[in-house]
Design a protein around this motif. Structure first.
Motif, short mmCIF file in Angstrom:
data_model
loop_
_atom_site.label_atom_id
_atom_site.label_comp_id
_atom_site.label_asym_id
_atom_site.label_seq_id
_atom_site.Cartn_x
_atom_site.Cartn_y
_atom_site.Cartn_z
N ARG A 245 0.80 -1.22 0.00
CA ARG A 245 0.00 0.00 0.00
C ARG A 245 0.84 1.28 0.00
O ARG A 245 0.30 2.38 0.11
N GLY A 246 2.14 1.12 -0.07
CA GLY A 246 3.01 2.30 -0.15
C GLY A 246 3.11 3.09 1.14
O GLY A 246 3.37 4.31 1.12
N CYS A 247 2.92 2.43 2.25
CA CYS A 247 2.99 3.12 3.55
C CYS A 247 4.43 3.12 4.07
O CYS A 247 4.77 2.51 5.09
N ILE A 248 5.28 3.80 3.31
CA ILE A 248 6.71 3.86 3.60
C ILE A 248 7.12 5.32 3.76
O ILE A 248 6.69 6.18 2.99
N VAL A 249 7.92 5.60 4.77
CA VAL A 249 8.46 6.95 4.95
C VAL A 249 9.92 6.96 4.52
O VAL A 249 10.49 5.93 4.13
N SER A 250 10.53 8.13 4.56
CA SER A 250 11.93 8.26 4.12
C SER A 250 12.82 7.32 4.92
O SER A 250 12.69 7.16 6.12
N GLY A 251 13.73 6.68 4.20
CA GLY A 251 14.62 5.71 4.82
C GLY A 251 14.08 4.30 4.76
O GLY A 251 14.70 3.36 5.26
N GLY A 252 12.91 4.15 4.14
CA GLY A 252 12.34 2.82 3.97
C GLY A 252 11.61 2.28 5.18
O GLY A 252 11.21 1.11 5.21
N GLU A 253 11.39 3.14 6.18
CA GLU A 253 10.66 2.70 7.38
C GLU A 253 9.17 2.60 7.10
O GLU A 253 8.62 3.32 6.27
N ILE A 254 8.51 1.68 7.83
CA ILE A 254 7.06 1.51 7.69
C ILE A 254 6.32 2.61 8.45
O ILE A 254 6.65 2.90 9.60
N ASN A 255 5.31 3.19 7.82
CA ASN A 255 4.41 4.13 8.50
C ASN A 255 3.28 3.30 9.10
O ASN A 255 2.25 3.07 8.46
N TYR A 256 3.47 2.85 10.34
CA TYR A 256 2.52 1.92 10.95
C TYR A 256 1.17 2.57 11.25
O TYR A 256 0.13 1.90 11.18
N ASN A 257 1.20 3.85 11.57
CA ASN A 257 -0.08 4.51 11.83
C ASN A 257 -0.94 4.54 10.57
O ASN A 257 -2.15 4.26 10.62
N ARG A 258 -0.33 4.85 9.46
CA ARG A 258 -1.08 4.94 8.21
C ARG A 258 -1.64 3.59 7.79
O ARG A 258 -2.81 3.48 7.40
N ILE A 259 -0.83 2.54 7.85
CA ILE A 259 -1.32 1.22 7.43
C ILE A 259 -2.36 0.69 8.42
O ILE A 259 -3.31 -0.01 8.03
N ALA A 260 -2.24 1.07 9.71
CA ALA A 260 -3.24 0.66 10.69
C ALA A 260 -4.60 1.26 10.35
O ALA A 260 -5.63 0.57 10.39
N VAL A 261 -4.60 2.54 10.00
CA VAL A 261 -5.85 3.22 9.64
C VAL A 261 -6.46 2.56 8.40
O VAL A 261 -7.67 2.30 8.34
#
Length: 281
Positions: A245-261
């Motif tokens: 779903r492309g929920c990645i921030v700079s540095g390749g980290e997962i944006n867990y809040n976004r994917i949770a929503v």
């Protein structure tokens, strides 16, 4: 994961339900068909035990049909009728009046013997937050009298709603109970939105949902998120979904809040497929 939520207005609502039961012939209890056990408030069960009751398994269009049939058989008895319903479309709505008429058959016969021609059935509508009570009432009344919302706690006050089929409905706000001793019950309520997301750790909640679905509905996850193989752990699976779903921030980290929503929203909207989180004991 400790979950407790009991706003003050719910104490008042419980008292009002107890006081107003003498005004009605029967009770319609709305439950979420995905969680028929968790969405049954034991306080309501105790308060309404002496009244004929129709249990509505609402949002049945989002469920595993075979499981819903099992719940209908499990919950029904001589004083309780159980009906699967999709309040948004009205599927199953025509079963309400015959069910009430069957439960109140003896009372209606007594009223007819006394010469009463037009019989009005007065019913209290109860249920926990976010199970679709207002949507059900609007469909019964064929207009938008009751307020609706996609968050718990929108309906605040008691009101009587007339219908064209000889049924008058008393609306009540959604009521939860003060302490959830069973963690699965608490999680199921949180998954389906009966508890406000604002008081939850939604990242942990989403991970718990993945853990549940990975065991019971793995193919649904694979199909929805186009994943060939799920991860060995729920966290690995959540990471795979996030990357899809492309929920990645700079540095390749997962944006867990976004994917949770995203995950919780898609589950609640039925986009992950037809899922029932509980089966009868």
């Amino acid at each position: 994961m400790a979950i407790n939520w009991f706003p003050g207005h719910m104490v008042k609502t419980k008292r009002e339900i107890k006081e107003n039961l003498k005004l009605v012939d029967a009770v319609i209890e709305i439950r979420d068909a995905r969680i028929p056990k968790a969405s049954a408030n034991p306080d309501i069960d105790a308060l309404c035990k002496d009244k004929p009751r129709v249990i509505i398994l609402n949002k049945s269009d989002l469920t595993d049909t075979a499981s819903t049939r099992k719940w209908i058989d499990y919950l029904s008895n001589e004083n309780v009728k159980t009906i699967a319903l999709n309040s948004l479309k009205g599927d199953g709505i025509r079963s309400i009046k015959p069910a009430l008429d069957e439960l109140l058959k003896e009372k209606h016969e007594r009223q007819r013997r006394k010469g009463l021609v037009k019989i009005i059935t007065r019913v209290m509508v109860v249920g926990i937050p976010n199970v679709g009570k207002s949507t059900f009432i609007n469909k019964m009344a064929k207009n938008n009298i009751a307020k609706t919302g996609d968050r718990p706690g929108v309906t605040k006050s008691k009101q009587w709603i007339k219908t064209s089929i000889g049924i008058e409905l008393m609306d009540t706000p959604g009521v939860l109970w003060p302490k959830f001793e069973d963690e699965d019950v608490a999680l199921n309520l949180a998954f389906t939105g009966a508890i406000k997301d604002e008081i939850m750790d939604i990242e942990e909640l989403a991970l718990k949902l993945v853990e549940r679905l990975q065991v019971h509905y793995p193919e649904n996850l694979k199909t929805r998120y186009k994943i060939e193989n799920l991860g060995e752990t729920p966290l690995e699976t959540l990471d795979l979904i996030a990357k899809k779903r492309g929920c990645i921030v700079s540095g390749g980290e997962i944006n867990y809040n976004r994917i949770a929503v995203i995950l919780l929203d898609e589950f609640r909207g039925g986009k992950i497929g037809n899922i029932t989180l509980e089966i009868p004991d």
